[in-house]
Design an enzyme around this catalytic site. Structure first.
Site, short mmCIF file in Angstrom:
data_model
loop_
_atom_site.label_atom_id
_atom_site.label_comp_id
_atom_site.label_asym_id
_atom_site.label_seq_id
_atom_site.Cartn_x
_atom_site.Cartn_y
_atom_site.Cartn_z
N THR A 288 0.83 -1.21 0.00
CA THR A 288 0.00 0.00 0.00
C THR A 288 0.86 1.25 0.00
OG1 THR A 288 -1.78 -1.15 1.18
CG2 THR A 288 -1.77 1.26 1.28
N HIS B 186 2.21 1.90 -3.44
CA HIS B 186 1.20 2.51 -4.31
C HIS B 186 1.07 4.01 -4.04
CE1 HIS B 186 -0.32 -1.10 -6.23
NE2 HIS B 186 -0.44 -1.70 -5.06
#
Length: 342
Positions: A40, A43
Protein backbone atom coordinates in the site's frame (compact mmCIF):
# COMPACT_ATOMS: atom_id res chain seq x y z
CA UNK A 1 8.80 15.55 14.74
CA UNK A 2 10.09 13.92 11.57
CA UNK A 3 7.54 12.17 9.34
CA UNK A 4 7.29 10.69 5.86
CA UNK A 5 4.57 12.68 4.17
CA UNK A 6 2.67 12.42 0.91
CA UNK A 7 2.85 16.18 0.61
CA UNK A 8 1.79 16.61 -3.01
CA UNK A 9 -0.59 14.85 -5.38
CA UNK A 10 2.25 13.44 -7.47
CA UNK A 11 4.78 10.60 -7.28
CA UNK A 12 7.17 10.76 -4.34
CA UNK A 13 7.40 11.12 -0.56
CA UNK A 14 8.79 13.93 1.54
CA UNK A 15 10.65 13.69 4.87
CA UNK A 16 9.36 16.69 6.79
CA UNK A 17 9.08 18.33 10.18
CA UNK A 18 5.45 18.21 11.32
CA UNK A 19 3.73 18.88 14.66
CA UNK A 20 3.47 15.98 17.09
CA UNK A 21 -0.05 14.50 17.02
CA UNK A 22 -2.48 15.41 19.78
CA UNK A 23 -4.25 12.67 21.72
CA UNK A 24 -7.62 12.55 23.44
CA UNK A 25 -8.93 10.82 26.58
CA UNK A 26 -9.35 7.43 24.87
CA UNK A 27 -6.16 7.60 22.79
CA UNK A 28 -2.58 6.40 23.14
CA UNK A 29 0.48 8.37 22.04
CA UNK A 30 3.16 5.99 20.76
CA UNK A 31 6.84 6.66 20.11
CA UNK A 32 7.54 4.74 16.91
CA UNK A 33 10.57 2.44 16.98
CA UNK A 34 10.36 0.54 13.69
CA UNK A 35 8.00 0.34 10.74
CA UNK A 36 7.44 -2.06 7.86
CA UNK A 37 6.92 -1.00 4.26
CA UNK A 38 3.73 -2.39 2.73
CA UNK A 39 2.57 -2.66 -0.86
CA UNK A 40 0.00 0.00 0.00
CA UNK A 41 2.83 2.40 0.84
CA UNK A 42 4.45 1.65 -2.53
CA UNK A 43 1.20 2.51 -4.31
CA UNK A 44 0.97 5.80 -2.40
CA UNK A 45 4.57 6.67 -3.19
CA UNK A 46 4.03 5.94 -6.90
CA UNK A 47 0.70 7.79 -6.81
CA UNK A 48 -0.95 5.28 -9.13
CA UNK A 49 -4.62 5.17 -10.04
CA UNK A 50 -5.63 3.52 -6.76
CA UNK A 51 -3.70 6.06 -4.66
CA UNK A 52 -5.20 8.97 -6.57
CA UNK A 53 -8.65 7.72 -5.57
CA UNK A 54 -7.84 6.64 -2.00
CA UNK A 55 -5.51 9.30 -0.61
CA UNK A 56 -5.98 12.96 0.24
CA UNK A 57 -2.79 14.99 0.60
CA UNK A 58 -1.04 15.90 2.79
CA UNK A 59 -0.88 12.52 4.53
CA UNK A 60 1.59 10.76 6.82
CA UNK A 61 1.58 7.21 5.54
CA UNK A 62 2.48 3.90 7.19
CA UNK A 63 0.47 1.32 9.13
CA UNK A 64 2.96 -1.42 10.06
CA UNK A 65 4.82 -0.48 13.23
CA UNK A 66 6.05 -1.22 16.70
CA UNK A 67 6.57 1.44 19.32
CA UNK A 68 6.67 2.37 22.98
CA UNK A 69 3.77 4.04 24.74
CA UNK A 70 4.74 7.65 25.44
CA UNK A 71 1.47 8.82 27.00
CA UNK A 72 -2.12 7.67 27.52
CA UNK A 73 -5.43 9.47 27.63
CA UNK A 74 -7.25 9.99 30.91
CA UNK A 75 -9.81 7.24 30.17
CA UNK A 76 -7.33 4.57 29.05
CA UNK A 77 -6.95 1.44 31.19
CA UNK A 78 -4.73 -1.64 30.88
CA UNK A 79 -2.11 0.22 28.83
CA UNK A 80 0.82 1.91 30.55
CA UNK A 81 3.59 4.30 29.62
CA UNK A 82 6.58 2.27 28.44
CA UNK A 83 4.56 -0.68 27.12
CA UNK A 84 5.81 -2.17 23.85
CA UNK A 85 2.92 -2.08 21.39
CA UNK A 86 1.85 -2.63 17.82
CA UNK A 87 -1.31 -1.24 16.27
CA UNK A 88 -4.33 -2.60 14.43
CA UNK A 89 -4.41 -0.46 11.30
CA UNK A 90 -8.14 -0.78 10.63
CA UNK A 91 -10.08 1.75 12.68
CA UNK A 92 -13.73 0.83 13.02
CA UNK A 93 -16.90 2.70 13.96
CA UNK A 94 -17.82 0.57 17.00
CA UNK A 95 -21.54 1.21 16.38
CA UNK A 96 -22.62 -0.86 13.37
CA UNK A 97 -24.20 -4.30 13.61
CA UNK A 98 -20.93 -6.14 13.03
CA UNK A 99 -18.96 -4.03 15.51
CA UNK A 100 -21.60 -4.47 18.20
CA UNK A 101 -21.56 -8.23 17.58
CA UNK A 102 -17.80 -8.37 18.07
CA UNK A 103 -17.07 -8.77 14.35
CA UNK A 104 -15.09 -5.57 14.08
CA UNK A 105 -13.08 -6.78 11.08
CA UNK A 106 -16.36 -6.65 9.12
CA UNK A 107 -17.13 -2.99 9.91
CA UNK A 108 -18.49 -1.23 6.83
CA UNK A 109 -17.01 2.10 7.95
CA UNK A 110 -13.39 1.01 8.39
CA UNK A 111 -10.73 3.73 8.04
CA UNK A 112 -7.17 2.69 7.26
CA UNK A 113 -4.24 4.05 9.25
CA UNK A 114 -1.82 5.74 6.86
CA UNK A 115 -4.47 5.83 4.13
CA UNK A 116 -7.59 7.51 5.49
CA UNK A 117 -5.81 9.23 8.39
CA UNK A 118 -2.23 10.06 9.37
CA UNK A 119 -0.15 6.96 9.95
CA UNK A 120 2.97 5.58 11.60
CA UNK A 121 5.84 6.67 9.34
CA UNK A 122 6.74 9.27 11.92
CA UNK A 123 8.43 9.63 15.27
CA UNK A 124 5.03 9.51 17.00
CA UNK A 125 1.60 8.15 16.13
CA UNK A 126 -1.75 8.33 17.93
CA UNK A 127 -4.24 5.46 18.00
CA UNK A 128 -7.43 4.75 19.93
CA UNK A 129 -6.64 2.49 22.86
CA UNK A 130 -8.96 -0.12 21.33
CA UNK A 131 -6.54 -0.42 18.39
CA UNK A 132 -3.40 -0.90 20.49
CA UNK A 133 -1.95 -4.38 20.99
CA UNK A 134 0.37 -4.67 23.99
CA UNK A 135 3.14 -7.24 23.61
CA UNK A 136 2.92 -9.13 26.91
CA UNK A 137 5.74 -11.54 26.02
CA UNK A 138 9.17 -10.78 24.53
CA UNK A 139 9.14 -10.28 20.76
CA UNK A 140 11.79 -9.23 18.25
CA UNK A 141 11.24 -5.60 17.23
CA UNK A 142 11.42 -6.35 13.51
CA UNK A 143 8.74 -9.02 13.86
CA UNK A 144 6.60 -6.79 16.08
CA UNK A 145 6.80 -4.12 13.36
CA UNK A 146 5.14 -6.45 10.84
CA UNK A 147 2.30 -7.76 13.00
CA UNK A 148 -0.15 -6.16 10.54
CA UNK A 149 0.88 -8.25 7.48
CA UNK A 150 1.71 -11.22 9.72
CA UNK A 151 -1.91 -10.96 10.84
CA UNK A 152 -3.09 -11.09 7.23
CA UNK A 153 -1.09 -14.29 6.80
CA UNK A 154 -2.45 -15.84 10.01
CA UNK A 155 -6.05 -14.85 9.26
CA UNK A 156 -5.75 -16.45 5.81
CA UNK A 157 -3.82 -19.57 6.80
CA UNK A 158 -5.98 -20.38 9.82
CA UNK A 159 -9.29 -19.89 8.00
CA UNK A 160 -9.64 -23.68 7.83
CA UNK A 161 -8.20 -26.57 9.88
CA UNK A 162 -4.72 -27.43 8.59
CA UNK A 163 -3.59 -30.52 10.49
CA UNK A 164 -2.66 -33.26 8.04
CA UNK A 165 -3.86 -31.28 5.03
CA UNK A 166 -2.10 -30.59 1.72
CA UNK A 167 -1.89 -26.83 1.21
CA UNK A 168 -1.32 -24.85 -1.99
CA UNK A 169 -0.25 -21.20 -1.69
CA UNK A 170 -0.18 -19.07 -4.84
CA UNK A 171 2.07 -16.02 -4.45
CA UNK A 172 5.41 -16.00 -2.59
CA UNK A 173 5.38 -12.40 -1.50
CA UNK A 174 6.11 -11.72 2.18
CA UNK A 175 2.55 -12.50 3.28
CA UNK A 176 2.47 -15.70 1.24
CA UNK A 177 5.77 -16.81 2.77
CA UNK A 178 4.51 -16.04 6.28
CA UNK A 179 1.33 -17.99 5.53
CA UNK A 180 3.48 -20.92 4.44
CA UNK A 181 5.42 -20.78 7.70
CA UNK A 182 2.16 -20.68 9.67
CA UNK A 183 0.68 -23.61 7.74
CA UNK A 184 3.79 -25.69 8.32
CA UNK A 185 3.86 -24.78 12.02
CA UNK A 186 0.14 -25.54 12.41
CA UNK A 187 0.47 -29.11 11.17
CA UNK A 188 -0.10 -29.16 7.41
CA UNK A 189 1.25 -32.29 5.72
CA UNK A 190 2.53 -30.68 2.51
CA UNK A 191 2.89 -26.95 1.83
CA UNK A 192 3.45 -26.00 -1.81
CA UNK A 193 4.04 -22.35 -2.75
CA UNK A 194 4.16 -20.95 -6.29
CA UNK A 195 5.60 -17.83 -7.87
CA UNK A 196 7.64 -16.71 -10.88
CA UNK A 197 10.39 -15.08 -8.78
CA UNK A 198 13.27 -17.40 -7.93
CA UNK A 199 14.48 -14.95 -5.28
CA UNK A 200 11.20 -15.14 -3.39
CA UNK A 201 10.89 -18.89 -3.85
CA UNK A 202 14.34 -19.16 -2.26
CA UNK A 203 13.00 -17.24 0.76
CA UNK A 204 10.04 -19.60 0.94
CA UNK A 205 12.37 -22.58 1.10
CA UNK A 206 13.95 -21.06 4.21
CA UNK A 207 10.66 -21.36 6.12
CA UNK A 208 10.38 -25.07 5.34
CA UNK A 209 7.89 -25.44 2.49
CA UNK A 210 7.60 -28.90 0.95
CA UNK A 211 7.97 -27.49 -2.56
CA UNK A 212 8.63 -23.99 -3.93
CA UNK A 213 7.42 -24.15 -7.52
CA UNK A 214 8.32 -21.70 -10.29
CA UNK A 215 5.19 -21.74 -12.44
CA UNK A 216 7.06 -20.05 -15.27
CA UNK A 217 8.77 -23.41 -15.81
CA UNK A 218 6.52 -26.05 -14.24
CA UNK A 219 2.84 -26.57 -13.55
CA UNK A 220 1.06 -27.13 -10.26
CA UNK A 221 0.11 -30.56 -11.58
CA UNK A 222 3.85 -31.29 -11.91
CA UNK A 223 4.23 -30.39 -8.24
CA UNK A 224 1.40 -32.71 -7.28
CA UNK A 225 3.06 -35.60 -9.09
CA UNK A 226 6.42 -34.86 -7.46
CA UNK A 227 4.83 -35.07 -4.00
CA UNK A 228 2.63 -38.05 -4.86
CA UNK A 229 -0.66 -36.19 -4.37
CA UNK A 230 -3.32 -38.14 -6.23
CA UNK A 231 -6.48 -36.21 -5.34
CA UNK A 232 -5.45 -32.56 -5.39
CA UNK A 233 -5.00 -30.02 -2.61
CA UNK A 234 -7.24 -29.80 0.44
CA UNK A 235 -6.57 -26.13 1.23
CA UNK A 236 -5.74 -23.24 -1.11
CA UNK A 237 -4.41 -19.85 0.01
CA UNK A 238 -4.53 -17.37 -2.88
CA UNK A 239 -2.17 -14.48 -2.06
CA UNK A 240 -1.28 -13.03 -5.47
CA UNK A 241 -4.46 -11.51 -6.87
CA UNK A 242 -3.50 -12.95 -10.27
CA UNK A 243 -6.36 -14.40 -12.35
CA UNK A 244 -4.24 -17.28 -13.66
CA UNK A 245 -3.25 -18.21 -10.10
CA UNK A 246 -6.86 -18.47 -8.96
CA UNK A 247 -7.85 -20.46 -12.03
CA UNK A 248 -4.98 -22.91 -11.53
CA UNK A 249 -5.81 -23.22 -7.85
CA UNK A 250 -9.42 -24.14 -8.60
CA UNK A 251 -8.24 -26.68 -11.19
CA UNK A 252 -5.96 -28.41 -8.68
CA UNK A 253 -8.24 -28.62 -5.63
CA UNK A 254 -9.71 -31.87 -4.39
CA UNK A 255 -13.47 -32.29 -4.10
CA UNK A 256 -14.59 -30.40 -1.02
CA UNK A 257 -11.45 -28.27 -1.10
CA UNK A 258 -11.41 -24.92 0.67
CA UNK A 259 -9.85 -21.71 -0.65
CA UNK A 260 -9.05 -18.58 1.37
CA UNK A 261 -8.44 -15.62 -0.93
CA UNK A 262 -6.40 -12.65 0.32
CA UNK A 263 -4.89 -11.55 -3.00
CA UNK A 264 -6.75 -8.54 -4.39
CA UNK A 265 -7.29 -8.69 -8.17
CA UNK A 266 -6.78 -5.51 -10.17
CA UNK A 267 -9.86 -6.24 -12.27
CA UNK A 268 -12.70 -8.71 -12.69
CA UNK A 269 -11.86 -12.11 -14.19
CA UNK A 270 -13.50 -15.41 -15.04
CA UNK A 271 -13.08 -18.65 -13.09
CA UNK A 272 -14.50 -22.12 -13.67
CA UNK A 273 -17.61 -21.76 -11.53
CA UNK A 274 -18.96 -25.09 -12.78
CA UNK A 275 -15.94 -26.82 -11.25
CA UNK A 276 -16.36 -24.88 -7.99
CA UNK A 277 -19.99 -25.98 -7.81
CA UNK A 278 -19.60 -29.60 -8.87
CA UNK A 279 -16.46 -30.13 -6.78
CA UNK A 280 -18.16 -28.37 -3.86
CA UNK A 281 -15.21 -26.02 -3.33
CA UNK A 282 -15.55 -23.32 -0.67
CA UNK A 283 -14.12 -19.87 -1.49
CA UNK A 284 -13.71 -17.41 1.39
CA UNK A 285 -12.60 -13.80 1.05
CA UNK A 286 -10.08 -12.48 3.60
CA UNK A 287 -9.40 -8.85 4.44
CA UNK A 288 -7.24 -7.67 7.31
CA UNK A 289 -7.28 -9.39 10.67
CA UNK A 290 -9.96 -10.60 13.07
CA UNK A 291 -9.95 -8.24 16.04
CA UNK A 292 -8.41 -9.55 18.18
CA UNK A 293 -8.43 -13.29 17.78
CA UNK A 294 -5.85 -13.07 15.00
CA UNK A 295 -3.57 -10.97 17.20
CA UNK A 296 -3.82 -13.54 19.99
CA UNK A 297 -3.00 -16.31 17.50
CA UNK A 298 0.06 -14.41 16.25
CA UNK A 299 1.46 -14.06 19.75
CA UNK A 300 0.81 -17.72 20.56
CA UNK A 301 2.45 -18.89 17.32
CA UNK A 302 5.58 -16.88 18.09
CA UNK A 303 5.63 -18.18 21.67
CA UNK A 304 5.43 -21.66 20.21
CA UNK A 305 8.57 -21.20 18.14
CA UNK A 306 7.34 -19.94 14.77
CA UNK A 307 10.38 -18.39 13.05
CA UNK A 308 9.72 -15.47 10.71
CA UNK A 309 13.29 -14.16 10.65
CA UNK A 310 13.87 -15.19 7.00
CA UNK A 311 11.04 -12.88 5.92
CA UNK A 312 12.97 -9.75 7.01
CA UNK A 313 15.49 -9.00 4.26
CA UNK A 314 16.29 -5.30 4.62
CA UNK A 315 16.74 -2.70 7.37
CA UNK A 316 17.26 1.02 6.87
CA UNK A 317 17.31 4.16 8.96
CA UNK A 318 14.28 6.30 8.20
CA UNK A 319 16.42 8.98 6.57
CA UNK A 320 17.35 6.40 3.92
CA UNK A 321 13.69 5.88 3.04
CA UNK A 322 14.26 6.27 -0.71
CA UNK A 323 16.65 3.30 -0.79
CA UNK A 324 14.31 1.33 1.47
CA UNK A 325 11.32 1.95 -0.78
CA UNK A 326 13.35 1.05 -3.88
CA UNK A 327 14.35 -2.21 -2.18
CA UNK A 328 10.74 -3.00 -1.31
CA UNK A 329 9.56 -2.12 -4.83
CA UNK A 330 12.13 -4.39 -6.47
CA UNK A 331 10.05 -7.47 -5.66
CA UNK A 332 13.21 -9.46 -4.98
CA UNK A 333 13.14 -9.66 -1.19
CA UNK A 334 10.87 -9.96 1.80
CA UNK A 335 9.85 -7.33 4.32
CA UNK A 336 11.80 -4.07 4.55
CA UNK A 337 12.09 -2.34 7.93
CA UNK A 338 12.60 1.36 8.68
CA UNK A 339 14.30 2.16 12.00
CA UNK A 340 13.00 5.40 13.55
CA UNK A 341 15.55 5.45 16.39
CA UNK A 342 18.65 6.25 14.29
Amino acid sequence: MKALVKQKAEPGLWLMDVPEPEYGPTDVLIKVLRTGICGTDLHIRAYDGWAQQAVTTPLILGHEFVGEVAAIGSDVADIATGDLVSGEGHLVCGKCRNCLAGRRHLCRSTVGLGVGRDGAFAEYVVLPASNVWVHRVPVDLDIAAIFDPFGNAVHTALSFPLVGEDVLITGAGPIGIMAAAVARHAGARNVVITDVSEARLALARKVGVSLALNVADRTIADGQRELGLREGFDIGLEMSGRPEAMREMVANMTHGGRIAMLGLPAEEFAVDWARIVTSMITVKGIYGREMYETWYAMSVLLEGGLDLAPVITGRYGYRDFEAAFDDAASGLGGKIILDWTV
